[in-house]
Design a protein around this motif. Structure first.
Motif, PDB file in Angstrom:
ATOM      1  N   LYS A   1      22.235  49.327  36.912  1.00 48.94           N
ATOM      2  CA  LYS A   1      22.699  49.003  35.515  1.00 48.94           C
ATOM      3  C   LYS A   1      23.572  47.595  35.697  1.00 48.94           C
ATOM      4  O   LYS A   1      24.053  47.041  36.878  1.00 48.94           O
ATOM      5  N   TYR A   2      23.652  46.723  34.719  1.00 48.16           N
ATOM      6  CA  TYR A   2      23.480  45.574  34.689  1.00 48.16           C
ATOM      7  C   TYR A   2      25.410  45.424  33.788  1.00 48.16           C
ATOM      8  O   TYR A   2      24.766  45.621  32.699  1.00 48.16           O
ATOM      9  N   VAL A   3      26.247  45.061  34.175  1.00 57.24           N
ATOM     10  CA  VAL A   3      27.360  44.418  33.497  1.00 57.24           C
ATOM     11  C   VAL A   3      27.686  42.467  33.527  1.00 57.24           C
ATOM     12  O   VAL A   3      27.979  42.378  34.272  1.00 57.24           O
ATOM     13  N   ALA A   4      27.392  42.768  31.836  1.00 58.12           N
ATOM     14  CA  ALA A   4      28.143  40.950  31.776  1.00 58.12           C
ATOM     15  C   ALA A   4      29.039  41.018  32.655  1.00 58.12           C
ATOM     16  O   ALA A   4      29.972  41.179  32.125  1.00 58.12           O
ATOM     17  N   LEU A   5      29.447  39.397  33.064  1.00 61.47           N
ATOM     18  CA  LEU A   5      31.083  39.585  33.540  1.00 61.47           C
ATOM     19  C   LEU A   5      31.333  39.302  31.088  1.00 61.47           C
ATOM     20  O   LEU A   5      32.974  39.590  31.809  1.00 61.47           O
ATOM     21  N   SER A   6      31.434  38.524  30.706  1.00 66.28           N
ATOM     22  CA  SER A   6      31.550  38.690  29.080  1.00 66.28           C
ATOM     23  C   SER A   6      31.960  39.715  28.764  1.00 66.28           C
ATOM     24  O   SER A   6      32.985  39.984  28.382  1.00 66.28           O
ATOM     25  N   GLU A   7      31.160  41.395  29.256  1.00 64.87           N
ATOM     26  CA  GLU A   7      31.345  42.137  28.398  1.00 64.87           C
ATOM     27  C   GLU A   7      32.698  42.794  29.537  1.00 64.87           C
ATOM     28  O   GLU A   7      34.001  43.848  28.749  1.00 64.87           O
ATOM     29  N   ALA A   8      32.691  42.346  30.471  1.00 68.60           N
ATOM     30  CA  ALA A   8      34.065  42.822  31.026  1.00 68.60           C
ATOM     31  C   ALA A   8      35.115  42.354  30.999  1.00 68.60           C
ATOM     32  O   ALA A   8      36.409  42.881  30.850  1.00 68.60           O
ATOM     33  N   GLY A   9      34.847  41.219  30.380  1.00 66.90           N
ATOM     34  CA  GLY A   9      36.330  40.245  30.209  1.00 66.90           C
ATOM     35  C   GLY A   9      36.897  39.619  30.710  1.00 66.90           C
ATOM     36  O   GLY A   9      37.639  39.829  30.945  1.00 66.90           O
ATOM     37  N   MET A  10      35.989  39.162  32.488  1.00 67.95           N
ATOM     38  CA  MET A  10      36.652  38.269  33.379  1.00 67.95           C
ATOM     39  C   MET A  10      35.501  37.231  33.699  1.00 67.95           C
ATOM     40  O   MET A  10      34.845  37.382  33.461  1.00 67.95           O
ATOM     41  N   THR A  11      36.495  36.346  34.422  1.00 73.05           N
ATOM     42  CA  THR A  11      35.449  35.669  35.007  1.00 73.05           C
ATOM     43  C   THR A  11      34.998  35.999  36.657  1.00 73.05           C
ATOM     44  O   THR A  11      35.087  36.514  36.804  1.00 73.05           O
ATOM     45  N   ALA A  12      34.164  34.765  36.645  1.00 73.84           N
ATOM     46  CA  ALA A  12      33.666  35.319  38.314  1.00 73.84           C
ATOM     47  C   ALA A  12      34.488  35.081  39.182  1.00 73.84           C
ATOM     48  O   ALA A  12      34.452  36.147  40.132  1.00 73.84           O
ATOM     49  N   GLU A  13      35.194  33.924  39.713  1.00 73.76           N
ATOM     50  CA  GLU A  13      36.079  34.761  39.988  1.00 73.76           C
ATOM     51  C   GLU A  13      37.317  35.644  40.722  1.00 73.76           C
ATOM     52  O   GLU A  13      37.560  36.525  41.293  1.00 73.76           O
ATOM     53  N   GLN A  14      37.638  35.741  39.066  1.00 70.13           N
ATOM     54  CA  GLN A  14      38.651  37.125  39.192  1.00 70.13           C
ATOM     55  C   GLN A  14      37.614  38.231  39.858  1.00 70.13           C
ATOM     56  O   GLN A  14      37.544  39.124  40.927  1.00 70.13           O
ATOM     57  N   VAL A  15      35.975  38.327  39.757  1.00 72.14           N
ATOM     58  CA  VAL A  15      35.227  39.664  40.103  1.00 72.14           C
ATOM     59  C   VAL A  15      34.997  39.280  41.275  1.00 72.14           C
ATOM     60  O   VAL A  15      34.870  40.345  42.012  1.00 72.14           O
ATOM     61  N   ARG A  16      34.840  37.870  42.110  1.00 73.98           N
ATOM     62  CA  ARG A  16      34.787  38.187  43.297  1.00 73.98           C
ATOM     63  C   ARG A  16      36.384  38.513  44.247  1.00 73.98           C
ATOM     64  O   ARG A  16      36.787  38.763  45.646  1.00 73.98           O
ATOM     65  N   GLY A  17      37.988  38.359  43.654  1.00 75.64           N
ATOM     66  CA  GLY A  17      38.536  38.679  43.960  1.00 75.64           C
ATOM     67  C   GLY A  17      39.407  40.239  44.262  1.00 75.64           C
ATOM     68  O   GLY A  17      39.711  40.694  45.184  1.00 75.64           O
ATOM     69  N   LEU A  18      38.407  40.713  43.354  1.00 71.83           N
ATOM     70  CA  LEU A  18      38.932  42.348  43.632  1.00 71.83           C
ATOM     71  C   LEU A  18      38.445  43.158  44.624  1.00 71.83           C
ATOM     72  O   LEU A  18      37.195  42.925  45.710  1.00 71.83           O
ATOM     73  N   THR A  19      39.356  43.866  45.454  1.00 71.21           N
ATOM     74  CA  THR A  19      39.279  45.077  46.361  1.00 71.21           C
ATOM     75  C   THR A  19      37.700  45.844  45.582  1.00 71.21           C
ATOM     76  O   THR A  19      37.374  45.880  44.537  1.00 71.21           O
ATOM     77  N   ALA A  20      37.100  46.667  46.811  1.00 75.81           N
ATOM     78  CA  ALA A  20      35.837  47.751  46.078  1.00 75.81           C
ATOM     79  C   ALA A  20      36.485  48.890  45.267  1.00 75.81           C
ATOM     80  O   ALA A  20      36.704  48.759  43.983  1.00 75.81           O
ATOM     81  N   GLU A  21      37.773  49.368  45.641  1.00 77.68           N
ATOM     82  CA  GLU A  21      38.447  50.241  44.464  1.00 77.68           C
ATOM     83  C   GLU A  21      38.738  49.672  43.568  1.00 77.68           C
ATOM     84  O   GLU A  21      38.233  50.684  42.007  1.00 77.68           O
ATOM     85  N   THR A  22      39.223  48.780  42.893  1.00 75.70           N
ATOM     86  CA  THR A  22      39.831  47.432  41.490  1.00 75.70           C
ATOM     87  C   THR A  22      38.585  47.781  41.574  1.00 75.70           C
ATOM     88  O   THR A  22      38.254  47.823  39.699  1.00 75.70           O
ATOM     89  N   LEU A  23      37.041  47.204  41.691  1.00 76.11           N
ATOM     90  CA  LEU A  23      36.070  46.691  41.170  1.00 76.11           C
ATOM     91  C   LEU A  23      35.333  48.645  40.413  1.00 76.11           C
ATOM     92  O   LEU A  23      35.091  47.987  39.454  1.00 76.11           O
ATOM     93  N   ARG A  24      35.470  49.420  41.831  1.00 73.81           N
ATOM     94  CA  ARG A  24      34.776  50.170  40.645  1.00 73.81           C
ATOM     95  C   ARG A  24      35.778  51.092  39.763  1.00 73.81           C
ATOM     96  O   ARG A  24      35.749  51.845  38.703  1.00 73.81           O
ATOM     97  N   ALA A  25      37.359  50.276  39.580  1.00 70.10           N
ATOM     98  CA  ALA A  25      38.141  50.885  38.878  1.00 70.10           C
ATOM     99  C   ALA A  25      37.659  50.424  37.041  1.00 70.10           C
ATOM    100  O   ALA A  25      38.605  50.711  36.066  1.00 70.10           O
TER     101      ALA A  25
END
Length: 594
Positions: A519-543
């Protein structure tokens, strides 16, 4: 059974009792199609054997052997009046060297034609009314001498030309400006190749040359010859000739069952072997209308010969004799937007489609002109790494990868495009091996994030959805030695993104069967930037709110697919299922399904 792998001599096949699939019922059909014909098929698809069949059928010197050679075949039961009525001359341009300057290539061409005329004289010496002059440097003079001699007999000449485009393809594929200069010298003005075909054309105008049958891979030479030779009819897309070179499913199943009986295989084992051949070798269509697919004959013979000798499938399903097709994909990948065409072919959605198949490939175009997607896709069709796959709702032709052997070539090329660093490829293999041993997809996902996703930032490809993620995992995990790799196999009347089913002979090893849903989720759909996503921990990402529903959706689908696979394979299956969600082309979330 004696399988004629690498043998293209019809006389030898019949008289020495080799495996032979009768296609002689097409001889009357081809006679009606015209007197000068062009027939194209990919390399190693049985074109030379077909020319040998025609030579033996029409050869006046073989008249005494007609019953022995053809009596048990379709055309022998209903022969045409032209059988054994011709002197037959054969040229094979694959034997003409494509190196050196234009003058050296022209000399090689004249030497080849003269050599074949010398063979002709020796073979027919008892039937010719007088001597034939073979000019040491001018094969056109030699050809005219042949026609003069034949004119004094009741018979005419049938000319068979094999691989007419061979050295043209070699020069065009070289990509060197000198290749164009050499080829221009052969074609422009009174170039050797052009004058040779002009002589052939002239000889058909009442001067003793009655019929011409030409084979090749692509229409590259005739595009450049124009008025030099514009009288041949293209018959390579005729529905009646779809399986002229190639085996049908029924023919493969019959031969394989005989081999399997000798190996004392059970019905289920025989069915498994047939499924292997179907997956790896079937799928070619050579007409635009719907038609049953055919098997690559060289690969099918390779498989059955190996199977008969060892009573098991060959480890390498791609015969090394066909590995040269990699060069065609490398050529396309080197062109502007060529990489995108290869990626579109692998992804298949939307299908690679074009309004009409290109039928003119000039060498100048190959070397210098801009190539659009229809040109590149048509080129890949002629060389056998794409084939007809129906039509779109708008009536456009769909071209698709025919089978798993061809897909392997694409996967290798795409991996080289995305990971040109050999060390990165080695690291990818290590991550894959670690995953297969442990079931932990983490190392593979980490590799994709750190290597593949970084490539996307620097390449202008149309990466946009889960098909892209599927392509990444397909290229990284591809292993046709251990697995039957299937992209979007039909399961439970739906489609799994990627399945990897262990090959029967490899089940003795600790290899899991694998099933993936992406499955694919666009960054715009998540309301996040690439830099923000890169900084997430695995647990936070899953949430992340939009991620969890996609994981759940993929997991539910996998549960359906698992049931279908277990019904098909039973207790043999060691299935592990994985849901993978990509957040942009930055991070991956994965979950192994229970």
């Amino acid at each position: 059974m004696k399988f004629p792998y690498g043998i293209s001599d019809f006389h030898k096949l019949i008289t020495e009792d080799y495996f032979y699939v009768d296609r002689t019922d097409r001889i009357p059909v081809i006679e009606e199609m015209g007197e000068q014909l062009l027939f194209l098929r990919p390399r190693r698809f049985g074109k030379s054997l077909w020319l040998s069949t025609l030579a033996n059928y029409y050869d006046v010197a073989r008249a005494g052997e007609f019953e022995r050679l053809f009596g048990h075949l379709a055309v022998g039961q209903n022969p045409t009046p032209r059988h054994n009525q011709y002197f037959v001359l054969r040229w094979d341009f694959s034997l003409v060297a494509a190196y050196g300057d234009a003058n050296e290539i022209a000399q090689a061409l004249h030497r080849h034609v003269n050599g074949r005329i010398q063979d002709f004289v020796t073979y027919y010496q008892q039937m010719l009314p007088g001597p034939i002059e073979i000019h040491p440097t001018d094969a056109l003079v030699s050809l005219q001498s042949v026609l003069t001699a034949i004119s004094q007999t009741p018979h005419k000449l049938y000319l068979l030309i094999d691989e007419y485009d061979n050295f043209a393809n070699e020069l065009a594929m070289s990509g060197q400006p000198t290749g164009k200069a050499r080829y221009d010298a052969l074609l422009r003005g009174e170039g050797a190749l052009k004058t040779l075909f002009k002589a052939v054309k002239g000889a058909t105008s009442g001067f003793g040359l009655d019929r011409v049958f030409i084979t090749g891979v692509s229409p590259i030479v005739l595009s450049d010859l124009t008025s030099g030779y514009n009288s041949a009819r293209n018959i390579y897309l005729q529905p009646a000739l779809n399986d002229l070179c190639g085996f049908t499913e029924v023919e493969i199943a019959d031969a394989l069952s005989q081999v399997a009986d000798a190996c004392r295989f059970s019905a289920s084992q025989t069915a498994e072997a047939l499924e292997m051949m179907r997956t790896f070798y079937n799928g070619y269509r050579f007409c635009e209308e719907p038609a049953p697919p055919v098997y690559n004959p060289t690969l099918a013979l390779y498989f059955m010969q190996e199977f008969q000798q060892n009573c098991r499938n060959p480890s390498h399903m791609l015969d090394s004799n066909l590995a040269m097709d990699r060069g065609k994909l490398a050529y396309i990948a080197s062109l502007p937007d060529g990489g995108q065409v290869l990626l579109d072919a692998v992804q298949e959605e939307p299908p690679l489609a074009l309004s009409v198949l290109a039928d003119r490939f000039g060498v100048e175009d190959m070397l210098t002109a801009a190539k659009d997607a229809p040109f590149m896709a048509s080129f890949l069709y002629y060389f056998g790494v794409l084939t007809f796959g129906g039509r779109t709702s708008l009536g456009h032709l769909i071209l698709r990868i025919p089978n798993l052997v061809a897909r392997k070539l694409y996967v290798e090329r795409v991996q080289d495009m995305l990971l040109p660093d050999v060390r990165a490829q080695d690291a990818g293999r290590q991550a894959t091996d670690q995953f297969l041993l442990s079931g932990d997809l983490g190392p593979v996902c980490a590799f994709v994030e750190q290597r593949y996703f970084r490539v996307f930032d620097n390449r202008d490809y149309r990466w946009a959805n889960e098909l892209t993620v599927k392509t990444v995992f397909l290229t990284l995990l591809f292993n046709d030695i251990a697995y039957i790799m299937d992209s979007e196999p039909a399961l439970a009347r739906a489609y799994a993104d990627l399945s990897m089913i262990v090959r029967p002979e490899m089940r003795q090893y600790a290899l899991p069967d694998l099933l993936f849903e992406f499955k694919y989720v666009a960054l715009s759909e998540a309301g996040m930037t690439a830099e923000q996503v890169r900084g997430l921990t695995a647990e936070t990402l899953r949430a992340v709110p939009v991620v969890a529903p996609r994981v759940a959706e993929a997991t539910a689908r996998l549960a359906e697919y698992r049931t279908a696979l277990q019904a098909k394979y039973g207790d043999r299956l060691r299935l592990r299922c994985y849901a993978v969600v990509s957040l942009g082309f930055e991070r991956l979330v994965w979950e192994e399904c229970p």
